[in-house]
Structures are given as structure tokens and as C-alpha cells.
Design a protein around this motif. Structure first.
Motif, PDB file in Angstrom:
ATOM      1  N   UNK A 160       0.861  -1.021   0.013  1.00 14.65           N
ATOM      2  CA  UNK A 160       0.010   0.022  -0.072  1.00 14.65           C
ATOM      3  C   UNK A 160       0.882   1.171  -0.058  1.00 14.65           C
ATOM      4  N   UNK A 211      -3.907   0.302 -11.967  1.00 15.91           N
ATOM      5  CA  UNK A 211      -4.988   1.239 -11.496  1.00 15.91           C
ATOM      6  C   UNK A 211      -5.548   0.559 -10.099  1.00 15.91           C
ATOM      7  N   UNK A 212      -5.178  -1.042 -10.129  1.00 14.70           N
ATOM      8  CA  UNK A 212      -5.477  -1.578  -8.741  1.00 14.70           C
ATOM      9  C   UNK A 212      -4.278  -1.247  -7.674  1.00 14.70           C
ATOM     10  N   UNK A 240      -2.714   1.895  -7.485  1.00 13.24           N
ATOM     11  CA  UNK A 240      -2.899   3.166  -7.217  1.00 13.24           C
ATOM     12  C   UNK A 240      -4.076   3.416  -6.193  1.00 13.24           C
ATOM     13  N   UNK A 241      -5.262   2.504  -6.275  1.00 14.20           N
ATOM     14  CA  UNK A 241      -6.304   2.318  -5.276  1.00 14.20           C
ATOM     15  C   UNK A 241      -5.908   2.106  -3.914  1.00 14.20           C
ATOM     16  N   UNK A 242      -4.743   1.675  -3.661  1.00 13.43           N
ATOM     17  CA  UNK A 242      -4.478   1.030  -2.513  1.00 13.43           C
ATOM     18  C   UNK A 242      -3.588   2.312  -1.302  1.00 13.43           C
ATOM     19  N   UNK A 243      -4.626   2.919  -0.646  1.00 10.01           N
ATOM     20  CA  UNK A 243      -4.192   3.551   0.457  1.00 10.01           C
ATOM     21  C   UNK A 243      -3.627   5.294  -0.071  1.00 10.01           C
ATOM     22  N   UNK A 244      -3.864   5.360  -1.306  1.00  8.31           N
ATOM     23  CA  UNK A 244      -3.213   6.754  -1.881  1.00  8.31           C
ATOM     24  C   UNK A 244      -4.308   7.765  -1.941  1.00  8.31           C
ATOM     25  N   UNK A 245      -4.341   8.810  -1.147  1.00 10.96           N
ATOM     26  CA  UNK A 245      -5.609   9.762  -1.348  1.00 10.96           C
ATOM     27  C   UNK A 245      -5.318  10.160  -2.998  1.00 10.96           C
ATOM     28  N   UNK A 246      -6.595  10.342  -3.290  1.00 12.02           N
ATOM     29  CA  UNK A 246      -7.036  10.889  -4.588  1.00 12.02           C
ATOM     30  C   UNK A 246      -6.180  12.114  -5.165  1.00 12.02           C
ATOM     31  N   UNK A 304      -2.970  11.494  -6.070  1.00 13.29           N
ATOM     32  CA  UNK A 304      -2.959  10.636  -7.374  1.00 13.29           C
ATOM     33  C   UNK A 304      -2.965  11.931  -8.326  1.00 13.29           C
ATOM     34  N   UNK A 322       0.987  12.084 -10.286  1.00  9.68           N
ATOM     35  CA  UNK A 322       0.921  11.050 -11.270  1.00  9.68           C
ATOM     36  C   UNK A 322       0.208  11.488 -12.536  1.00  9.68           C
ATOM     37  N   UNK A 371      -0.917   4.379 -14.323  1.00 11.92           N
ATOM     38  CA  UNK A 371      -0.252   5.794 -13.785  1.00 11.92           C
ATOM     39  C   UNK A 371       1.208   5.534 -13.742  1.00 11.92           C
TER      40      UNK A 371
END
Lengths: 281, 117
Positions: free
Chosen positions: A76, A157-158, A160-166, A169, A173, A180
Motif C-alpha cells: 500500500x 489502477x489496482x 494506485x487504489x491502495x491507500x493513496x489519497x486521490x 494521485x 501521477x 499511472x
């Protein structure tokens, strides 16, 4: 450390039956790396030995541990959060005061895997450090493959979904194909190199902060001691060492003292080492 | 997708209500005594899409405390920026794992950190 084809096939079959996730050949390194802590937890020295026992005496709980280790332990961003909170709440405010003459920080991510940790550190430093400050991050890992991935800075994509505030992102990125890629501004102060922490380390200069997280769990106590000794030589006397939540220097290397910060702990070199505590098991 | 989300947040102890689209969601919210803590919003919906819903929800003082999370296949950077500008708090792109969703909710302070471990 390579897994035999029959051991790999056994693990792949187990994981496919229990989780529908397919481990294709070429994932031997992943299987070995993820299962070593499970083997050690079971009191066995190697993954091969652990799998040998499991195949002779199937055990439902051990099956579950194997499947979990191979399916739920993705890396993460800002892993476990607390170490990063400790950085911004305590460590960085102190370093910004003590390093005011150089306005420069050096941070080492000592087992950086696919790079989420060093990039998370870079995002934290960029957010926190006052204008005019510089930082340099070194990311190392034992796997050349991981260093190649981390250095490329490309994530699915999967991932960057793990625990990274959008917000982070979109700031750090840019879209790259279906995934990304980190921006040059995030990538530029990070260097990556392959490194074995149990061997004598190359000269790297001294660090203000070292993240050595979820590494020691893979080693026996002698190796833990070697790694901590190697790493401590590269930590400044007033520097900070961060370990994984299940790891400690206590009972392994008494030259560190534990400092509680919020819900986590960091370790700092002791000013004086108590007599007779080094080099004994 | 609604079923999957229902299951994930249901397991975290949330009481779940769902609506067909943005318009239906606003009607549902208007009839609720207590405003929910969280809205999970798809982008592509008939009648009122997710972006329009987020914009409308942000303009409604009664819904000010409700956390808005877009959950969608729309993965262009420009979409994310527009959703954030409209007032979304987080943005989860499909496909995602249940761990990823739980971590996002932890980031927003809606579930304790490490709820999935």
C-alpha cells in the motif's frame, strides 16, 4: 533461494483452489518472499521445508496462512499510515530545526519493493518541507526486478487504489496506458539500487531517516543483528529508524532506544551503549 | 457493483440504503430523518449522473456533513479533477479490492485504520 517446480505447483494449486487467484510460473520469487515469514512463524527455517511438512501433513490453518500471504499482502501507499504521521508530527519538525544550516535531508527506504514506500516518502517530504529545502531519497531492494519496477514508477489502477489519497494521485501521477506513472517532479530526487542488507553495504553516506520496514521478519536473530548493525552505521547519531509494526530492536540490538510516537514507535541510536549488551544472543 | 459495495460497507457495520440514480438518491435523502455519513456514487447513471449528484449534494446545506466518494470506471485524470472540484472527497476507480475500499474509508476517518487486518 529458488522454489522447486513441484513445490511451486503445490502452492499454485492450493491458492487457486482457495482463492481463485492464479499464480503463473515466474512468480517463484513472490511465493518464496511471501511465505518465508509464514514458515518462520511456524518455527521452520526455510520455505521448502515448510512446504514439505505441509504436503505430508495437510493443515487447514496453515493452508489459510499460505493463501493469505499470497493474496492479501499487496503493498500500500503510506503503508500502515502511523509511521508517516510520526514523520510529519514529530520527526520532520525536529529535523527542520536541527538541519537548518544545511536545509537538506537524506532518507533511505531500505526494502522498497515496487517503490510505494520511497514515493510515499517523497510526497510526504514535498508536502512538509519549507521552501528552499532539499531532500534525497535512496530506495534499495534485494530484487533487481523490483528495483526495475520501482525505478520506472509505473503502477496499475489496482495499485494506485491502495491507500493513496486521490488528491495525491492527480497531483503526483499522470495517466500512462491503463495505469499511472509518477511525475518527473516526484521521481527526480529518488535513486534506486539493488542491495543485499545482510552483506557489507556500499558507501552511501549518512541518513537522517531510515525506513527498514517489514524486513527483519524474514531473518533469524543473528541475521537481524547483522542487518541492524549494517544499517546503524549509516544512520546519523540523531537520526530516526522506522521498523515494521511487528518488528523491534529490543532483544536484538541494544544500541537503539525505542521512542513512542502516537500509535507507533521509532528507534534512535543511544548516546551511550550499556556495557555487555552488544554481540550476545 | 451495488451488491459488492453493499457487502463491503455492510461488513464494516454501516446500515445501507441504495438508489437507482442521482435523482432517486436526492429524493431518498430528502425523506430521511438522519443524513448518512457516506455516499458511494457512480459516475454513469440515468437521469442525474454522479457529477451532477455530487454538485447538488454540495449545494444542499443539510447534506454538508455527508462524505462523498465516487466509485466508477471513469479513470481519466480530467474526470477525477472535475469530481474533486465539484466536492467529492475521494475517488475509487474500478476495479478495486475490498481492502482498497476499506483503506479509502480509513483515509476519510470513516473506519479505523487497519480495519481489514
Amino acid at each position: 533461494m529458488t522454489l522447486s517446480p513441484s513445490d511451486f505447483a503445490y502452492v499454485a494449486g492450493l491458492v487457486r483452489r482457495e482463492s481463485a487467484i492464479v499464480l503463473t510460473p515466474g512468480k517463484e520469487y513472490l511465493v518464496e518472499a511471501r511465505l518465508l515469514p509464514v514458515a518462520r512463524q511456524a518455527g521452520v527455517a526455510s520455505v521448502a521445508e515448510f512446504l514439505g511438512i505441509l504436503q505430508r501433513r495437510p493443515d487447514q490453518n496453515a493452508h489459510r496462512s499460505v493463501v493469505d500471504a499470497l493474496t492479501t499482502n499487496e503493498t500500500s501507499w503510506f503503508r500502515d499510515r502511523e509511521p508517516f504521521t510520526a514523520l510529519t508530527d514529530v520527526v520532520l519538525p525536529e529535523l527542520v530545526t536541527s538541519r537548518i544550516s544545511t536545509r537538506s535531508l537524506r532518507v533511505w527506504s531500505a526494502a522498497c519493493s515496487s517503490g510505494q514506500e520511497p514515493y510515499s516518502l517523497a510526497m510526504t517530504l514535498q508536502q512538509f518541507l519549507p521552501a528552499g529545502w532539499r531532500y534525497q531519497i535512496t530506495g534499495t531492494d534485494i530484487s533487481t526486478e523490483m528495483i526495475k519496477r520501482a525505478s520506472a514508477g509505473e503502477f496499475s489502477q489496482v495499485e494506485v487504489n491502495r491507500g493513496l489519497p486521490v488528491q495525491l494521485l492527480v497531483h503526483h501521477f499522470a495517466r500512462s496506458g491503463t495505469g499511472w506513472k509518477v511525475t518527473p517532479a516526484l521521481r527526480e530526487n529518488i535513486t534506486f539500487q539493488q542491495m543485499n542488507l545482510t552483506a557489507p553495504l556500499p558507501p552511501m553516506g549518512a541518513f537522517d531517516v531510515i525506513f527498514l520496514r517489514n524486513v527483519l521478519i524474514y531473518f533469524d536473530v543473528e541475521t537481524k543483528r547483522t542487518v541492524l548493525r549494517n544499517v546503524s552505521r549509516l544512520l546519523r547519531p540523531d537520526g530516526w529508524l522506522f521498523l515494521g509494526a511487528a518488528e523491534t530492536t529490543i532483544g536484538v540490538d541494544e544500541s537503539f532506544e525505542r521512542v513512542a510516537i502516537g500509535r507507533t514507535s521509532a528507534y534512535r541510536p543511544r548516546a551511550t551503549v550499556p556495557a555487555g549488551t552488544l554481540g550476545k544472543g | 457493483m451495488r451488491l459488492i459495495l453493499r457487502r463491503i460497507v455492510g461488513q464494516l457495520g454501516f446500515e445501507v440504503a441504495d438508489a437507482e440514480d442521482g435523482r432517486a438518491a436526492l429524493d431518498l435523502l430528502a425523506g430521511m430523518e438522519n443524513v448518512p455519513d457516506l455516499a458511494l456514487v457512480d459516475w454513469n447513471m440515468p437521469n442525474m449522473n454522479g457529477l451532477e449528484f455530487v454538485t447538488a449534494a454540495r449545494e444542499d446545506a443539510r447534506l454538508r456533513e455527508m462524505t462523498l466518494v465516487m466509485v466508477t470506471t471513469e479513470s481519466e485524470q480530467s474526470h477525477i479533477v472535475r469530481a474533486l472540484a465539484a466536492g467529492a472527497h475521494e475517488y475509487v476507480i474500478k476495479p478495486f479490492t475490498s481492502e482498497a475500499m476499506i483503506e479509502k474509508l480509513a483515509l476519510l476517518g470513516l473506519v479505523p485504520t487497519g480495519a481489514n487486518t
